[in-house]
Design a protein around this motif. Structure first.
Motif, PDB file in Angstrom:
ATOM      1  N   VAL A  54      35.044   5.793 -22.993  1.00 58.59           N
ATOM      2  CA  VAL A  54      36.247   5.121 -23.458  1.00 58.59           C
ATOM      3  C   VAL A  54      36.399   5.310 -24.964  1.00 58.59           C
ATOM      4  O   VAL A  54      35.410   5.284 -25.717  1.00 58.59           O
TER       5      VAL A  54
ATOM      6  N   TYR B 130      34.714  -4.520 -21.171  1.00 60.68           N
ATOM      7  CA  TYR B 130      34.886  -3.317 -20.363  1.00 60.68           C
ATOM      8  C   TYR B 130      33.586  -2.947 -19.658  1.00 60.68           C
ATOM      9  O   TYR B 130      33.571  -2.593 -18.477  1.00 60.68           O
TER      10      TYR B 130
ATOM     11  N   THR C  43      40.079  -3.284 -19.049  1.00 60.60           N
ATOM     12  CA  THR C  43      40.445  -2.129 -19.853  1.00 60.60           C
ATOM     13  C   THR C  43      40.930  -2.495 -21.250  1.00 60.60           C
ATOM     14  O   THR C  43      41.480  -3.563 -21.485  1.00 60.60           O
TER      15      THR C  43
ATOM     16  N   PRO D 218      41.049   4.049 -21.932  1.00 58.63           N
ATOM     17  CA  PRO D 218      40.154   4.345 -20.817  1.00 58.63           C
ATOM     18  C   PRO D 218      40.721   5.424 -19.900  1.00 58.63           C
ATOM     19  O   PRO D 218      41.942   5.568 -19.755  1.00 58.63           O
TER      20      PRO D 218
ATOM     21  N   HIS E  92      42.795   1.705 -10.593  1.00 56.69           N
ATOM     22  CA  HIS E  92      42.256   2.469 -11.715  1.00 56.69           C
ATOM     23  C   HIS E  92      41.011   3.298 -11.396  1.00 56.69           C
ATOM     24  O   HIS E  92      40.234   3.621 -12.298  1.00 56.69           O
TER      25      HIS E  92
ATOM     26  N   GLY F 186      35.544   3.411 -14.356  1.00 54.87           N
ATOM     27  CA  GLY F 186      35.587   2.390 -15.395  1.00 54.87           C
ATOM     28  C   GLY F 186      34.191   2.046 -15.878  1.00 54.87           C
ATOM     29  O   GLY F 186      33.343   1.641 -15.083  1.00 54.87           O
TER      30      GLY F 186
END
Length: 315
Positions: free
Chosen positions: A36, A57, A63, A67, A107, A111
């Protein structure tokens, strides 16, 4: 002075700071937390919405910054999809899924992923350069939810004015890899006021959404001519863009421009009225494309898919 990449620590995580040759532009990346971009500063002023920051995060997938949303951006309408001859069922017990408030998978899978490997960091052609890769298929929890063998590469270049991010998908198996990823840049001018702030959107068609955020299949023409941001709120999908696709956020003496340089043909614009940021999200496919198949592209073995966006800060 030359451009540089230096190592430091942010919230207990190793970060790499890219600094332009003039020292005016600086970007901070966290390779072990999903690669990120957790900060972008011009002359010391932060240009990215921080929300809960790097720690939130890392712990919750909340987020912020810039990202990567991979292998799908935004949300899917269900917990299963099919691509060519492969049927996939998603499971939160087997893969690192994130969900929206309605329980839809959101998403993608990367992540805050710890799997990125830095392969190069330093100066290249008067710019600061950071290159990283992730062997997606080497991790069972990822491959169960997206069983298409490939390598993912990320290249970041920072010069005196711009941050350029190139993402490359390289098949490593004998099947096509569907392309539906994106990024979620939280752009913010210094200060929290919307007074005097304007936006310009290079969009020509608005995709109407169901209350779930999934495209309804209906559309309407639209224009994103420069106008005050004011108290306007956005959570909108635009599936046709004007050329060149340059989005701008400007205020007194300041401007941030986000340009899609290749591979991105769709965008979600997100700007809640109670937050000091706006997101112009580069997307390679519309929301829910893995399920709907709507304009879903793929990359074949022996080929590569590359998408690039550039952020330019002025003032």
């Amino acid at each position: 002075m030359s451009a540089s990449v230096t190592e430091s620590t942010t919230d207990g995580h190793t970060t790499l700071t890219l600094t332009s040759a003039s020292g005016e532009l600086e970007a901070v990346y966290a390779p072990s937390v999903g690669m990120v971009c957790c900060s972008l500063r011009r002359n010391g002023d932060e240009l990215l919405g921080q929300r809960g920051g790097l720690e939130a995060y890392a712990k919750k997938g909340s987020t912020f910054g810039i990202p990567l949303l991979y292998p799908w951006a935004n949300r899917l309408a269900a917990m299963s999809y099919s691509f060519e001859s492969t049927d996939v069922t998603l499971s939160a017990d087997e893969s690192p899924l994130h969900f929206d408030s309605a329980g839809l998978p959101m998403h993608g899978l990367l992540g805050a992923s710890p799997y990125w490997e830095v392969v190069e960091a330093g100066e290249s052609g008067a710019a600061a350069l950071l290159q990283a890769r992730l062997d997606f298929s080497a991790h069972d929890e990822l491959a169960r939810a997206f069983p298409f063998r490939h390598m993912l590469e990320l290249e970041v270049r920072l010069d005196d004015n711009s941050l350029t991010v190139a993402t490359t998908v390289i098949p490593t198996g004998d099947s096509n890899v569907p392309i539906a990823f994106g990024f979620h840049p939280y752009l913010a001018l210094p200060g929290s006021s919307r007074d005097g702030v304007e936006i310009e959107l290079p969009v020509t068609r608005h995709a109407l959404l169901e209350t779930s955020g999934i495209p309804s299949g209906e559309h309407e023409p639209t224009s994103g001519a420069r106008a005050p941001l004011g108290d306007r709120a956005f959570d909108d999908l635009f599936d046709e863009l004007s050329q060149p696709p340059r989005f701008t956020l400007s205020g007194p003496g300041r401007e941030i421009e986000l340009e899609f340089e290749g591979g991105y043909h769709f965008t979600q614009v997100y700007a809640p009225t109670d937050q000091p940021f706006i997101c112009f999200e580069p997307m390679t496919a519309p929301t829910n494309a893995l399920i709907s198949g709507d304009r879903l592209s793929s990359v074949a073995p022996g080929e590569q898919f590359r998408a690039i966006f550039k952020l330019t800060a002025r003032g």
